[in-house]
Design a protein around this motif. Structure first.
Motif, PDB file in Angstrom:
ATOM      1  N   ALA A  38       0.812  -1.211   0.000  1.00 51.96           N
ATOM      2  CA  ALA A  38       0.000   0.000   0.000  1.00 51.96           C
ATOM      3  C   ALA A  38       0.846   1.262   0.000  1.00 51.96           C
ATOM      4  N   ALA A  39       2.114   1.149   0.412  1.00 57.66           N
ATOM      5  CA  ALA A  39       3.011   2.304   0.431  1.00 57.66           C
ATOM      6  C   ALA A  39       3.671   2.546  -0.922  1.00 57.66           C
ATOM      7  N   LEU A  40       3.505   1.618  -1.875  1.00 55.74           N
ATOM      8  CA  LEU A  40       4.097   1.753  -3.200  1.00 55.74           C
ATOM      9  C   LEU A  40       3.162   2.517  -4.129  1.00 55.74           C
ATOM     10  N   PRO A  41       3.688   3.096  -5.212  1.00 61.17           N
ATOM     11  CA  PRO A  41       2.792   3.601  -6.248  1.00 61.17           C
ATOM     12  C   PRO A  41       1.917   2.462  -6.770  1.00 61.17           C
ATOM     13  N   ALA A  42       0.743   2.798  -7.259  1.00 57.42           N
ATOM     14  CA  ALA A  42      -0.138   1.762  -7.797  1.00 57.42           C
ATOM     15  C   ALA A  42       0.482   1.160  -9.053  1.00 57.42           C
ATOM     16  N   PRO A  43       0.633  -0.168  -9.110  1.00 56.89           N
ATOM     17  CA  PRO A  43       1.205  -0.774 -10.320  1.00 56.89           C
ATOM     18  C   PRO A  43       0.252  -0.647 -11.502  1.00 56.89           C
ATOM     19  N   GLY A  44       0.834  -0.517 -12.680  1.00 56.22           N
ATOM     20  CA  GLY A  44       0.018  -0.492 -13.883  1.00 56.22           C
ATOM     21  C   GLY A  44      -0.511  -1.858 -14.249  1.00 56.22           C
ATOM     22  N   ALA A  45       0.201  -2.910 -13.802  1.00 56.28           N
ATOM     23  CA  ALA A  45      -0.219  -4.282 -14.079  1.00 56.28           C
ATOM     24  C   ALA A  45       0.345  -5.196 -13.006  1.00 56.28           C
ATOM     25  N   PHE A  53       9.753 -23.550 -12.743  1.00 58.83           N
ATOM     26  CA  PHE A  53       9.976 -23.788 -11.319  1.00 58.83           C
ATOM     27  C   PHE A  53       8.906 -23.143 -10.443  1.00 58.83           C
ATOM     28  N   GLY A  54       7.897 -22.572 -11.051  1.00 57.71           N
ATOM     29  CA  GLY A  54       6.821 -21.960 -10.291  1.00 57.71           C
ATOM     30  C   GLY A  54       6.308 -20.718 -10.993  1.00 57.71           C
ATOM     31  N   THR A  55       5.334 -20.106 -10.373  1.00 61.48           N
ATOM     32  CA  THR A  55       4.723 -18.900 -10.914  1.00 61.48           C
ATOM     33  C   THR A  55       5.318 -17.687 -10.229  1.00 61.48           C
ATOM     34  N   VAL A  56       5.763 -16.717 -11.012  1.00 65.09           N
ATOM     35  CA  VAL A  56       6.451 -15.546 -10.495  1.00 65.09           C
ATOM     36  C   VAL A  56       5.491 -14.358 -10.448  1.00 65.09           C
ATOM     37  N   ARG A  57       5.354 -13.766  -9.271  1.00 68.17           N
ATOM     38  CA  ARG A  57       4.571 -12.542  -9.128  1.00 68.17           C
ATOM     39  C   ARG A  57       5.438 -11.350  -9.542  1.00 68.17           C
ATOM     40  N   ALA A  58       4.920 -10.547 -10.485  1.00 66.21           N
ATOM     41  CA  ALA A  58       5.626  -9.373 -10.983  1.00 66.21           C
ATOM     42  C   ALA A  58       4.649  -8.204 -11.058  1.00 66.21           C
ATOM     43  N   TYR A  59       5.142  -7.025 -10.693  1.00 65.37           N
ATOM     44  CA  TYR A  59       4.348  -5.790 -10.766  1.00 65.37           C
ATOM     45  C   TYR A  59       5.030  -4.854 -11.755  1.00 65.37           C
ATOM     46  N   ARG A  60       4.236  -4.249 -12.626  1.00 61.23           N
ATOM     47  CA  ARG A  60       4.783  -3.323 -13.618  1.00 61.23           C
ATOM     48  C   ARG A  60       4.424  -1.902 -13.236  1.00 61.23           C
ATOM     49  N   PHE A  61       5.424  -1.028 -13.226  1.00 65.41           N
ATOM     50  CA  PHE A  61       5.248   0.376 -12.879  1.00 65.41           C
ATOM     51  C   PHE A  61       5.811   1.242 -13.999  1.00 65.41           C
ATOM     52  N   PRO A  73      14.814  -8.438  -5.448  1.00 65.08           N
ATOM     53  CA  PRO A  73      15.005  -8.047  -4.050  1.00 65.08           C
ATOM     54  C   PRO A  73      16.023  -8.905  -3.327  1.00 65.08           C
ATOM     55  N   GLY A  74      16.328  -8.506  -2.102  1.00 64.27           N
ATOM     56  CA  GLY A  74      17.238  -9.265  -1.261  1.00 64.27           C
ATOM     57  C   GLY A  74      16.549 -10.433  -0.591  1.00 64.27           C
ATOM     58  N   ARG A  75      17.319 -11.208   0.128  1.00 57.23           N
ATOM     59  CA  ARG A  75      16.828 -12.424   0.793  1.00 57.23           C
ATOM     60  C   ARG A  75      15.773 -12.079   1.830  1.00 57.23           C
ATOM     61  N   THR A  76      14.742 -12.910   1.896  1.00 60.74           N
ATOM     62  CA  THR A  76      13.571 -12.796   2.768  1.00 60.74           C
ATOM     63  C   THR A  76      12.790 -11.514   2.530  1.00 60.74           C
ATOM     64  N   ALA A  77      13.104 -10.805   1.465  1.00 59.10           N
ATOM     65  CA  ALA A  77      12.330  -9.621   1.104  1.00 59.10           C
ATOM     66  C   ALA A  77      11.423  -9.978  -0.078  1.00 59.10           C
ATOM     67  N   ALA A  78      10.819  -8.973  -0.688  1.00 48.79           N
ATOM     68  CA  ALA A  78       9.919  -9.177  -1.820  1.00 48.79           C
ATOM     69  C   ALA A  78       9.749  -7.829  -2.498  1.00 48.79           C
ATOM     70  N   ALA A  79       8.894  -7.764  -3.499  1.00 41.52           N
ATOM     71  CA  ALA A  79       8.733  -6.539  -4.276  1.00 41.52           C
ATOM     72  C   ALA A  79       8.503  -5.283  -3.422  1.00 41.52           C
ATOM     73  N   SER A  92      11.298   7.383 -15.439  1.00 41.15           N
ATOM     74  CA  SER A  92      11.745   7.542 -16.822  1.00 41.15           C
ATOM     75  C   SER A  92      11.685   6.263 -17.643  1.00 41.15           C
ATOM     76  N   ARG A  93      11.245   5.146 -17.041  1.00 40.88           N
ATOM     77  CA  ARG A  93      11.236   3.880 -17.785  1.00 40.88           C
ATOM     78  C   ARG A  93      10.278   2.908 -17.110  1.00 40.88           C
ATOM     79  N   PRO A  94       9.836   1.863 -17.825  1.00 40.00           N
ATOM     80  CA  PRO A  94       9.047   0.814 -17.163  1.00 40.00           C
ATOM     81  C   PRO A  94       9.911   0.062 -16.155  1.00 40.00           C
ATOM     82  N   VAL A  95       9.292  -0.372 -15.068  1.00 42.94           N
ATOM     83  CA  VAL A  95       9.978  -1.141 -14.038  1.00 42.94           C
ATOM     84  C   VAL A  95       9.116  -2.340 -13.670  1.00 42.94           C
ATOM     85  N   TYR A  96       9.743  -3.525 -13.632  1.00 45.69           N
ATOM     86  CA  TYR A  96       9.103  -4.721 -13.097  1.00 45.69           C
ATOM     87  C   TYR A  96       9.741  -5.048 -11.749  1.00 45.69           C
TER      88      TYR A  96
END
Length: 306
Positions: A38-45, A53-61, A73-79, A92-96
């Motif tokens: 909730a503290a992040l900008p709203a992702p566009g997708a 090896f599994g399904t990867v959660r990705a947010y596009r900004f 991200p670093g260990r035990t962290a996340a997006a 200035s650019r798209p970010v995942y």
């Protein structure tokens, strides 16, 4: 509502898959995750990208146009750990921003990761599953190692690397890192876990009043990873990286010897820009977000101009 069920419970331990220890732990983690998001900008997708090896959660900004920057991200962290950096980097650019497979987050592991090749394979598959053809890859700590491992083993689509305090990459991990890692393996009081996090973060506030600190603390407490040790890259592997690389080493880091790590990076990288920031700790992304934004933007602009 998520459509992919998380791994919960000890049955996943026998399958050597990262998992939440129990349902209560997952609920605690999910509350912390949603609060931090909730503290992040709203992702566009919001994407759930299948890999072997599994399904990867990705947010596009960020904007639609430009070569995207992928954040690891670093260990035990996340997006959500990129709260201090996302708005600036996505200006200035798209970010995942990704949750790593086998780590706490909303990515869901379905196959054991047993080697550095496996680690590169899932990340390469993720990149193949995104719509763009090439990417800059930025990793912090173990995310920096993952970025280098990708460039060494599966470089297709990688335009450049940005490595912030990469662990087990230019210098071997120290005994201090081993002590900190016990917080995700052994049961311990929350105060001690926060003390360990503060140690690796250069004395930064790690109270659970901070959403990112609370997320990392819950990941250490409530998630059981099943990952191989990072394979330390040989000199020839680093020297073989054929894309521009920006490396930021923190002078107050406890994860490696900063001077020796910077020296090895300078000696081996063929297209390297190596900066040693004496006043920074391993938590450099939160300590110097504006400086990181300016440094990364200048580096990527130079890469794209050539």
């Amino acid at each position: 509502m998520d459509t992919i069920a998380p791994n919960i419970g000890p049955a996943f331990k026998a399958r050597k898959l990262g998992h939440f220890r129990d349902a209560a732990g997952y609920e605690r983690y999910r509350r912390a995750y949603d609060r931090a998001m909730a503290a992040l900008p709203a992702p566009g997708a919001t994407l759930d990208v299948p890999t072997g090896f599994g399904t990867v959660r990705a947010y596009r900004f960020g904007p639609e146009e430009g070569v995207p920057l992928v954040l690891l991200p670093g260990r035990t962290a996340a997006a959500p750990m990129w709260e201090a950096n996302l708005a600036g980097l996505a200006r200035s650019r798209p970010v995942y921003a990704l949750d790593l497979v086998g780590e706490p987050g909303l990515s869901v592991q379905t196959r054991p990761l047993t080697s550095a090749e496996d680690q590169a394979a899932w990340l390469a598959s993720l990149i193949d599953g995104l719509p763009e053809e090439e990417f800059h890859v930025l990793g912090l700590s173990i995310g920096g190692w993952a970025a280098v491992n990708l460039a060494v083993r599966r470089p297709a689509g990688v335009r450049s690397l940005v490595l912030l305090e990469p662990g087990a990459t230019f210098g071997p991990i120290t005994w201090k890192v081993v002590v900190v890692s016990l917080g995700s393996v052994l049961p311990m009081p929350g105060a001690l876990r926060r003390q360990l996090l503060g140690w690796i973060s250069g004395g930064a506030d790690t109270s659970e009043d901070d959403p990112v600190a609370a997320l990392i603390a819950s990941g250490m407490r409530d998630f059981a990873p099943s990952l191989p040790l990072p394979e330390y890259p040989a000199d020839g592997q680093i020297a073989g990286i054929d894309v521009p690389v920006l490396v930021v080493i923190a002078g107050r880091s406890i994860i490696h010897d900063p001077g020796k790590a910077a020296a090895r990076a300078r000696r081996l990288l063929r297209h390297g820009t190596v900066e040693l920031w004496p006043e920074a700790s391993h938590a450099v992304n939160g300590e110097f977000p504006e400086r990181i934004e300016a440094t990364v933007d200048a580096f990527l602009a130079k890469v794209e101009a050539t």
